[in-house]
Design an enzyme around this catalytic site. Structure first.
Site, PDB file in Angstrom:
ATOM      1  N   TRP A 119       0.813  -1.226   0.000  1.00 39.18           N
ATOM      2  CA  TRP A 119       0.000   0.000   0.000  1.00 39.18           C
ATOM      3  C   TRP A 119       0.845   1.273   0.000  1.00 39.18           C
ATOM      4  O   TRP A 119       0.300   2.375  -0.157  1.00 39.18           O
ATOM      5  CB  TRP A 119      -0.943   0.010   1.216  1.00 39.18           C
ATOM      6  CG  TRP A 119      -2.107  -0.921   1.103  1.00 39.18           C
ATOM      7  CD1 TRP A 119      -2.372  -1.786   0.078  1.00 39.18           C
ATOM      8  CD2 TRP A 119      -3.174  -1.084   2.043  1.00 39.18           C
ATOM      9  NE1 TRP A 119      -3.534  -2.479   0.331  1.00 39.18           N
ATOM     10  CE2 TRP A 119      -4.048  -2.064   1.526  1.00 39.18           C
ATOM     11  CE3 TRP A 119      -3.491  -0.507   3.283  1.00 39.18           C
ATOM     12  CZ2 TRP A 119      -5.210  -2.475   2.200  1.00 39.18           C
ATOM     13  CZ3 TRP A 119      -4.632  -0.908   3.961  1.00 39.18           C
ATOM     14  CH2 TRP A 119      -5.486  -1.888   3.411  1.00 39.18           C
TER      15      TRP A 119
ATOM     16  N   GLU B   2      11.771  -6.715  -9.071  1.00 30.86           N
ATOM     17  CA  GLU B   2      11.056  -5.490  -9.447  1.00 30.86           C
ATOM     18  C   GLU B   2      11.980  -4.589 -10.270  1.00 30.86           C
ATOM     19  O   GLU B   2      12.773  -3.824  -9.694  1.00 30.86           O
ATOM     20  CB  GLU B   2      10.619  -4.729  -8.191  1.00 30.86           C
ATOM     21  CG  GLU B   2       9.576  -5.449  -7.363  1.00 30.86           C
ATOM     22  CD  GLU B   2       8.719  -4.470  -6.586  1.00 30.86           C
ATOM     23  OE1 GLU B   2       7.501  -4.480  -6.787  1.00 30.86           O
ATOM     24  OE2 GLU B   2       9.257  -3.682  -5.803  1.00 30.86           O
TER      25      GLU B   2
ATOM     26  N   SER C 102       4.194  -2.431 -12.092  1.00 33.82           N
ATOM     27  CA  SER C 102       3.036  -2.172 -12.956  1.00 33.82           C
ATOM     28  C   SER C 102       2.175  -3.413 -13.203  1.00 33.82           C
ATOM     29  O   SER C 102       1.673  -3.620 -14.318  1.00 33.82           O
ATOM     30  CB  SER C 102       3.481  -1.544 -14.284  1.00 33.82           C
ATOM     31  OG  SER C 102       4.051  -0.273 -14.057  1.00 33.82           O
TER      32      SER C 102
ATOM     33  N   GLY D 210       1.734  -2.760  -6.300  1.00 33.86           N
ATOM     34  CA  GLY D 210       1.665  -1.444  -5.665  1.00 33.86           C
ATOM     35  C   GLY D 210       0.347  -0.761  -5.970  1.00 33.86           C
ATOM     36  O   GLY D 210      -0.671  -1.036  -5.336  1.00 33.86           O
ATOM     37  N   GLY D 211       0.344   0.098  -6.972  1.00 34.39           N
ATOM     38  CA  GLY D 211      -0.837   0.907  -7.313  1.00 34.39           C
ATOM     39  C   GLY D 211      -2.139   0.131  -7.389  1.00 34.39           C
ATOM     40  O   GLY D 211      -3.148   0.552  -6.813  1.00 34.39           O
TER      41      GLY D 211
HETATM   42  P1  PGA Z   1       3.461  -0.739  -8.852  1.00 38.31           P
HETATM   43  O1  PGA Z   1       4.464  -0.850  -7.573  1.00 38.31           O
HETATM   44  O2  PGA Z   1       2.646  -2.005  -8.873  1.00 38.31           O
HETATM   45  O3  PGA Z   1       2.656   0.471  -8.575  1.00 38.31           O
HETATM   46  O4  PGA Z   1       4.322  -0.628 -10.047  1.00 38.31           O
HETATM   47  C1  PGA Z   1       5.107  -2.042  -7.272  1.00 38.31           C
HETATM   48  C2  PGA Z   1       5.946  -1.887  -6.032  1.00 38.31           C
HETATM   49  O5  PGA Z   1       6.522  -0.811  -5.834  1.00 38.31           O
HETATM   50  O6  PGA Z   1       6.070  -2.806  -5.220  1.00 38.31           O
END
Ligand code: PGA
Length: 241
Positions: free
Chosen positions: A9, A158, A204, A225-226
């Site tokens: 989050w 990542e 992403s 993330g998002g």
């Molecule tokens: P994102 O972030 O899914 O918004 O690209 C991933 C993360 O930072 O763990």
């Protein structure tokens, strides 16, 4: 091995009511015995969300046990609040908060010492990618784990350029990285560790692309993330099982 669906989050949402709403939406999504859903909320919401049927982890914690470290929380405190995982080495921690290699090493050691499972993030920047240094970068980052006393571990791949950019890694290259990371873990630790360490993809990820990282790239889970702040996160559970 169960697949991991981890929602990071970050510094969201703004108040406990919104955190509660987000959490409830995930709780209501059809569950799966094949997927372990994990939420990494801001630390201040951990007491609100713990022991409610979804695994909780921390986005960060400090390696010292106690003392004059204003603003920090210890691994033991995180463990005592019912967390199972702690994220270590996220690119935002490295780049915005200048976390150094030795900080991450100390954090991994401290987490394992209290029985938390580190989710250790690795990933190359755009510049490293463009100069053909992806493999070397990942190897150097994984090498930080050499000789640390680690029992359980999760590795998050990542690519830094894919985080929050809407430009995810393609499935084929992600698959190559999965294989490389697994090989490296076998070399740093042993084959058994390589077999039982989940390697997950982040950068992403959304409802539309989540399945291919599991099916095609053979990752053992996702770090989101998002999209973990949106309704689609709950739907990813059935998408990847
Ligand atoms: P994102 O972030 O899914 O918004 O690209 C991933 C993360 O930072 O763990």
């Amino acid at each position: 091995m169960k697949k991991l669906l981890i929602g990071n989050w970050k510094m969201n949402p703004e108040n406990p009511k919104l955190a509660e709403d987000l959490f409830s939406a995930i709780k209501k999504a059809p569950g799966s015995t094949e997927v372990e859903v994990v939420i990494l909320p801001p630390a201040i919401y951990i007491p609100l969300l713990k022991n409610r049927g979804i695994t909780i982890g921390a986005q960060n914690a400090y390696f010292e046990k106690e003392g004059a470290f204003t603003g920090e929380i210890s691994m033991q405190m995180v463990k005592n609040m019912g967390c199972k995982y702690v994220l270590i080495g996220h690119s935002e921690r490295r780049n915005i908060f200048n976390e150094r290699d030795e900080d991450m090493q100390k954090k991994v050691t401290a987490a394992c010492h209290v029985g938390l499972i580190p989710i250790f993030c690795v990933g190359e920047t755009k510049r490293q990618k463009n100069s053909g240094n992806t493999g070397k970068t990942i190897k150097d980052q994984l090498n930080l784990l050499r000789e640390l006393e680690i029992k359980d571990l999760v590795i998050g791949y990542e690519p830094v350029w894919a985080i929050g950019s809407g430009d995810p890694c393609d499935a084929e290259n992600a698959f190559k990285m999965k294989l490389l990371i697994k090989k490296m873990i076998a070399e740093i630790f042993d084959r058994d560790m390589a077999e039982r360490t989940p390697i997950i993809y982040g950068g992403s990820v959304n409802l539309g692309n989540c399945q291919k990282y599991i099916q095609e790239s053979k990752f053992n889970g996702l770090l989101v993330g998002g999209a973990s702040l949106r309704k689609e996160f709950g739907k990813m559970i059935s998408e990847i099982e």
